[in-house]
Design a protein around this motif. Structure first.
Motif, PDB file in Angstrom:
ATOM      1  N   PRO A 169      41.291  49.256  48.524  1.00 41.70           N
ATOM      2  CA  PRO A 169      40.028  48.730  48.418  1.00 41.70           C
ATOM      3  C   PRO A 169      39.646  47.552  47.330  1.00 41.70           C
ATOM      4  N   ARG A 170      40.168  47.752  46.170  1.00 39.97           N
ATOM      5  CA  ARG A 170      40.087  46.879  45.223  1.00 39.97           C
ATOM      6  C   ARG A 170      40.757  45.601  45.139  1.00 39.97           C
ATOM      7  N   LEU A 173      39.362  43.659  47.609  1.00 41.33           N
ATOM      8  CA  LEU A 173      37.927  43.092  47.402  1.00 41.33           C
ATOM      9  C   LEU A 173      38.154  41.849  46.342  1.00 41.33           C
ATOM     10  N   LEU A 174      39.243  41.943  45.637  1.00 42.41           N
ATOM     11  CA  LEU A 174      39.801  40.765  44.708  1.00 42.41           C
ATOM     12  C   LEU A 174      40.095  39.753  45.660  1.00 42.41           C
ATOM     13  N   ARG A 176      39.508  38.954  48.697  1.00 39.70           N
ATOM     14  CA  ARG A 176      38.171  38.529  49.720  1.00 39.70           C
ATOM     15  C   ARG A 176      37.329  37.631  48.377  1.00 39.70           C
ATOM     16  N   SER A 177      37.133  38.122  47.509  1.00 41.71           N
ATOM     17  CA  SER A 177      36.212  37.445  46.520  1.00 41.71           C
ATOM     18  C   SER A 177      36.869  36.202  46.143  1.00 41.71           C
ATOM     19  N   ALA A 180      36.018  33.658  48.809  1.00 39.30           N
ATOM     20  CA  ALA A 180      34.597  33.228  48.734  1.00 39.30           C
ATOM     21  C   ALA A 180      34.607  32.276  47.641  1.00 39.30           C
ATOM     22  N   VAL A 181      35.034  32.476  46.607  1.00 41.16           N
ATOM     23  CA  VAL A 181      35.084  31.295  45.551  1.00 41.16           C
ATOM     24  C   VAL A 181      35.613  30.000  46.133  1.00 41.16           C
ATOM     25  N   GLN A 208      41.335  30.629  38.313  1.00 40.05           N
ATOM     26  CA  GLN A 208      40.263  31.669  38.639  1.00 40.05           C
ATOM     27  C   GLN A 208      41.094  32.993  39.238  1.00 40.05           C
ATOM     28  N   THR A 210      44.090  33.929  38.742  1.00 39.59           N
ATOM     29  CA  THR A 210      44.844  34.631  37.667  1.00 39.59           C
ATOM     30  C   THR A 210      43.870  35.671  36.882  1.00 39.59           C
ATOM     31  N   MET A 212      40.684  36.361  37.918  1.00 41.05           N
ATOM     32  CA  MET A 212      40.065  37.490  38.668  1.00 41.05           C
ATOM     33  C   MET A 212      41.015  38.673  38.862  1.00 41.05           C
ATOM     34  N   THR A 216      40.567  42.677  37.803  1.00 42.11           N
ATOM     35  CA  THR A 216      40.567  43.739  38.751  1.00 42.11           C
ATOM     36  C   THR A 216      41.631  44.634  38.135  1.00 42.11           C
TER      37      THR A 216
ATOM     38  N   SER B 177      29.751  30.714  41.818  1.00 41.43           N
ATOM     39  CA  SER B 177      30.926  31.499  42.327  1.00 41.43           C
ATOM     40  C   SER B 177      30.726  33.009  42.020  1.00 41.43           C
ATOM     41  N   VAL B 181      30.690  36.117  44.417  1.00 44.41           N
ATOM     42  CA  VAL B 181      31.284  37.201  44.375  1.00 44.41           C
ATOM     43  C   VAL B 181      30.532  38.532  44.466  1.00 44.41           C
ATOM     44  N   TRP B 204      33.129  46.015  37.206  1.00 42.44           N
ATOM     45  CA  TRP B 204      34.318  45.149  37.683  1.00 42.44           C
ATOM     46  C   TRP B 204      33.567  43.820  37.763  1.00 42.44           C
ATOM     47  N   GLN B 208      34.579  40.452  35.973  1.00 39.85           N
ATOM     48  CA  GLN B 208      34.717  39.262  36.711  1.00 39.85           C
ATOM     49  C   GLN B 208      34.021  38.017  35.911  1.00 39.85           C
ATOM     50  N   ALA B 211      35.970  37.096  32.895  1.00 43.53           N
ATOM     51  CA  ALA B 211      37.405  36.463  33.274  1.00 43.53           C
ATOM     52  C   ALA B 211      37.133  35.230  33.973  1.00 43.53           C
ATOM     53  N   ALA B 215      38.509  31.396  32.751  1.00 47.41           N
ATOM     54  CA  ALA B 215      39.081  30.448  33.461  1.00 47.41           C
ATOM     55  C   ALA B 215      38.624  28.941  33.465  1.00 47.41           C
TER      56      ALA B 215
END
Lengths: 251, 251
Positions: A169-170, A173-174, A176-177, A180-181, A208, A210, A212, A216, B177, B181, B204, B208, B211, B215
């Motif tokens: 899940p994490r 989530l990374l 997917r996030s 979204a960015v 971003q 790297t 993010m 995570t 952004s 997230v 988290w 984020q 991080a 970036a």
């Protein structure tokens, strides 16, 4: 189900004197599939320059050199059906652009995929923007589902590039996030009249990813492993990671 | 403009024999503003547990112990108007939760704001999810504008917390952004039945932010300055930044 024309080619125009036919210089008979594709291509072009609510079926007919009844023969559901067909075509095209060759360093692959993405965004401009912003009159549960399909494809493709079979899940989530960015950044880019240089935006998005992933990794062993693998593949060129580390030096 | 009732209190029910009145046990006369707020509160509760398309005006009337005509007196535009009024109320409430006291380390302030956000998401569950996912039948340009207002308020509030007066495009992009997230993470959290511990998700998201700011600092002097200021305020406790640095060590 989409209504499809049953004839093998455009219906002949209703019997008329030659005069009106001559006035429509662009009117040509086209094979069914070709006409359908042409109408979708014309619609996509119009949706790219104006928000969907400002594009009428008549505009599509005129730009395609076709009659309004002809457009209805192909898209009995009218503008909404044409919009959804155009969206599906655009979605397939975007998804195909995610397929970058698995050569070069991970950051280069990511950059190549992003270049394809931004080229798509530039081509579809207003339509892309209206769709992702929401609240458009042509937006329905079906159009949202098409957009979600693209996001799912992007997630799957990214995980495959990362060499991940089963993402927890994490890690999910990374990714997917980050997607979204990317979407948000592309919308900002359009909003500001494309004044931000697209290369800089692409490099920012690679950084971003790297960063993010690093954040995570602090919460998830699977992501830590994936990140370590990526940095190893970047090899002695993992200079961006080095810069990121430097900037995090607490004062 | 919203239609507002002109009477000072609920209209008396149409002249009927006492019998039917006794059957509606919950029916009470309420002052105008109070009734309006009650209807909105009841609607918000219903929208929280079911997607908007599954909530009817009759459900709201029944849950409020009111008649359907009474609900129409307050919301002449029917369900859509009630939905938008409820959304506006929820948006105002969410915006007010961003106001955390400016005490403690920056990461603590961010964590406090996120706690308020997740509490809101938990309360509004289905309604929040349907709204942000798009494609709902009750979604219009007006509802999208309300959501955008909340995002703008979140951006403004975050920049103020960062001590920034005039944010350049890259710092703005960073904060926008990160907000995207946060939204995505809260939707994933709801999707997975809230199985991810919310404290872990909050931490988290704080990581984020650090991080993503790092970036962005590689591309933008203003962000670099803001980040340096934040790390200095974190002081010797900038241990998360230290961990982030460690995880970025290229192998």
């Amino acid at each position: 189900m989409e209504a499809r024309p049953t004839t093998a080619a455009d219906p002949a125009p209703a019997a008329t004197a030659p005069a009106p036919r001559r006035r429509r210089a662009g009117y040509r008979r086209l094979p069914v599939e070709q006409r359908r594709e042409q109408l979708i291509a014309v619609a996509l072009e119009l949706f790219a320059s104006r928000p969907p609510e400002e594009v009428g079926l008549d505009d599509v007919a005129e730009a395609a050199g076709a009659s309004r009844p002809l457009v209805y023969r192909y898209f009995a559901g009218g503008k909404q059906q044409l919009y959804e067909a155009a969206l599906r075509t655009a979605a397939d095209e975007l998804t195909s652009r995610f397929a970058v060759p698995p050569t070069g360093r991970p950051s280069e692959q990511l950059a190549a995929a992003l270049d394809g993405y931004f080229a798509f965004v530039a081509e579809h401009d207003a339509g892309y923007s209206a769709l992702l912003r929401g609240g458009s009159v042509v937006e329905t549960a079906r159009t949202s589902a098409i957009v979600d399909d693209v996001r799912r494809a992007a997630l799957k493709r990214t995980l495959r590039h990362l060499g991940v079979r089963e993402a927890g899940p994490r890690l999910t989530l990374l990714v997917r996030s980050w997607i979204a960015v990317v979407e948000g950044a592309s919308l900002s880019w359009l909003d500001e009249g494309r004044t931000l240089p697209v290369d800089g935006l692409r490099d920012w998005l690679v950084d971003q990813f790297t960063a993010m992933a690093a954040a995570t990794a602090l919460h998830d062993p699977q992501t830590a492993e994936v990140l370590a693998g990526l940095l190893a593949l970047e090899g002695p060129r993992a200079d961006r990671a080095e810069l990121l580390r430097a900037v995090l030096e607490a004062r």
